[in-house]
Design an enzyme around this catalytic site. Structure first.
Site, PDB file in Angstrom:
ATOM      1  N   ARG A 198      -4.711   8.041   3.041  1.00 17.64           N
ATOM      2  CA  ARG A 198      -5.864   7.666   3.866  1.00 17.64           C
ATOM      3  C   ARG A 198      -5.772   8.379   5.212  1.00 17.64           C
ATOM      4  NH1 ARG A 198      -9.399   3.479   2.530  1.00 17.64           N
ATOM      5  NH2 ARG A 198      -7.908   2.469   1.165  1.00 17.64           N
ATOM      6  N   THR A 246       0.860  -1.188   0.000  1.00 22.29           N
ATOM      7  CA  THR A 246       0.000   0.000   0.000  1.00 22.29           C
ATOM      8  C   THR A 246       0.893   1.233   0.000  1.00 22.29           C
ATOM      9  OG1 THR A 246      -1.467   1.399   1.345  1.00 22.29           O
ATOM     10  CG2 THR A 246      -0.267  -0.295   2.530  1.00 22.29           C
TER      11      THR A 246
HETATM   12  O1  F6P Z   1      -4.961   2.879   0.304  1.00 19.75           O
HETATM   13  C1  F6P Z   1      -4.465   3.482  -0.859  1.00 19.75           C
HETATM   14  C2  F6P Z   1      -5.325   4.655  -1.254  1.00 19.75           C
HETATM   15  O2  F6P Z   1      -4.805   5.208  -2.454  1.00 19.75           O
HETATM   16  C3  F6P Z   1      -5.455   5.756  -0.199  1.00 19.75           C
HETATM   17  O3  F6P Z   1      -4.317   6.584  -0.155  1.00 19.75           O
HETATM   18  C4  F6P Z   1      -6.704   6.452  -0.656  1.00 19.75           C
HETATM   19  O4  F6P Z   1      -7.352   7.083   0.427  1.00 19.75           O
HETATM   20  C5  F6P Z   1      -7.539   5.319  -1.203  1.00 19.75           C
HETATM   21  O5  F6P Z   1      -6.659   4.245  -1.475  1.00 19.75           O
HETATM   22  C6  F6P Z   1      -8.283   5.660  -2.477  1.00 19.75           C
HETATM   23  O6  F6P Z   1      -9.072   4.575  -2.803  1.00 19.75           O
HETATM   24  P1  F6P Z   1      -9.731   4.396  -4.262  1.00 19.75           P
HETATM   25  O7  F6P Z   1      -8.662   3.868  -5.177  1.00 19.75           O
HETATM   26  O8  F6P Z   1     -10.804   3.396  -4.024  1.00 19.75           O
HETATM   27  O9  F6P Z   1     -10.208   5.733  -4.714  1.00 19.75           O
END
Ligand code: F6P
Ligand code: ADP
Length: 354
Positions: free
Chosen positions: A174, A128
């Site tokens: 996040r 991540t």
């Molecule tokens: O966990 C990785 C991440 O990119 C976070 O930094 C972000 O809040 C989230 O996932 C975004 O999720 P999605 O790809 O579902 O928009």
């Protein structure tokens, strides 16, 4: 001891640069030890649907240098249900998958621990960009994402300097401010806002006013998305209104999730992938592979998940019951170390961004 004939590898949750290097490492390490590898597509969804294909030595050629994940990723709510879990187990049995390496974040690890408890041994790799897994000092993808932020912000700074502007830049992470604070230092940001430390808007405004009078042309402010959904955009408006410095706003968003993985992410993913396979074949399971004080080590997944809840102040009743006083002291020390490291970086930035 259990003999492994075939293992599965999957990527789940948000993708991260370096996941491909991890897939390659797991595949090659297992094949080298005479064990077949099945690529499970779309995370736990592929395990439920049987979207699975064998991975040979050459199937993982030319992927170490690519972002994203060749196995694709997914968020699979069905896997959280007992029915979904049983479908996944049935697939493993039907395809003779004796163990799984699951690459993802804490959600992925919860899935891995549930599978292990039902007889499919799993090992997790921390993939991540957020670096929000407390048991590891770094996650696969974190370094690359930060390098991308630095490159983007350097570009923004060029144009801020030309036009005597400020740019507020929101970065992902996040609920964790790790990306923001480290890139803040590396880009020479005037201010950094992260969820871990209360932000003093008045102090930032005073600093920008003072520095503009002293002749400073460009200002960069990095904001972690975890501070709040509208915080960064509103901060840009406030800075412009209060200081008179023209202020632009940029949200880097998913731009930092793609792209060529850095050396550090490739190296860490390779070392972690190899240890995951060795641990599995040594009869161990329910582990997450971590980098701790520059060593690649295996840590119990439940310990890692509870440690995260402790760090984030989200402990549930009974969470700490299985642990000895010594383990609890270790957990508290790790949380303190992480919090202290974020605070130290924050203070470094305050001291250097004069
Ligand atoms: O966990 C990785 C991440 O990119 C976070 O930094 C972000 O809040 C989230 O996932 C975004 O999720 P999605 O790809 O579902 O928009
Ligand atoms: P990450 O692994 O990056 O934290 P998610 O939180 O979206 O990403 O989790 C990825 C996947 O892991 C989910 O879509 C789901 O399939 C599985 N998962 C998440 N939480 C649980 C849970 N409590 N029990 C079982 N599986 C889970």
């Amino acid at each position: 001891m259990k003999t492994f004939r075939r293992i599965g590898v999957l990527t789940s949750g948000g993708d991260a640069p370096g996941m491909n290097a991890a897939i390659r490492a797991v595949t090659r390490a297992a094949l080298d030890r005479g064990v077949e590898v099945m690529g499970v597509y779309r995370g736990y969804s592929g395990l439920i649907d049987g979207d699975i294909k064998p991975l040979g030595l050459r199937d993982v050629s030319n992927i170490i240098n690519h972002g994203g994940t060749i196995l694709y990723s997914d968020r699979c709510p069905e896997f959280k249900t007992e029915e979904g879990m049983q479908k996944a187990i049935a697939t493993c049995r039907a395809m003779q998958i004796d163990g799984i390496v699951a690459i993802g974040g804490d959600g992925t690890f919860r899935g891995a621990t549930d599978l292990t408890a039902r007889g499919i041994p799993c090992i997790g790799l921390p993939g991540t960009i957020d670096n929000d897994i407390t048991s590891t000092d770094a996650t696969i993808g974190f370094d690359t994402a930060m390098n991308t932020v630095v490159e983007m912000v350097d570009r923004l700074r060029d144009t801020c300097e030309s036009h005597a502007r400020c740019n507020v830049v929101e970065v992902m992470g996040r609920d964790a401010g790790d990306i923001a604070i480290q890139t803040g230092i590396a880009t020479g940001a005037t201010g950094v806002a992260i969820p871990e430390i209360p932000f003093d808007t008045d102090a930032l405004i005073a600093k920008i006013k003072r520095d503009r009078i002293a002749g400073k042309r460009n200002f960069i402010v990095i904001v972690s998305e975890g501070v709040g959904p509208d915080f960064s955009q509103e901060l840009a408006e406030t800075i412009q209104a209060e200081t008179g410095v023209e202020t632009k706003f940029a949200r880097l968003a998913h731009v930092v999730r793609g792209g060529t993985p850095s050396l550090r992410d490739r190296l860490m993913a390779s070392r972690m992938g190899e240890l995951a396979v060795d641990s599995l074949f040594a009869g161990k399971s329910n582990l997450v592979i971590c980098e701790y004080k520059s060593e690649i080590v295996a840590t119990d997944i439940n310990f890692a998940l509870i440690l995260d809840r402790m760090y984030k102040g989200k402990l549930k009743p009974g969470d700490l019951d299985p642990y000895t006083e010594e383990q609890l002291a270790d957990m508290r020390a790790r949380c303190d170390r992480k919090a202290a490291s974020i605070r130290a970086l924050y203070e470094t930035n305050n001291r250097l961004s004069l």
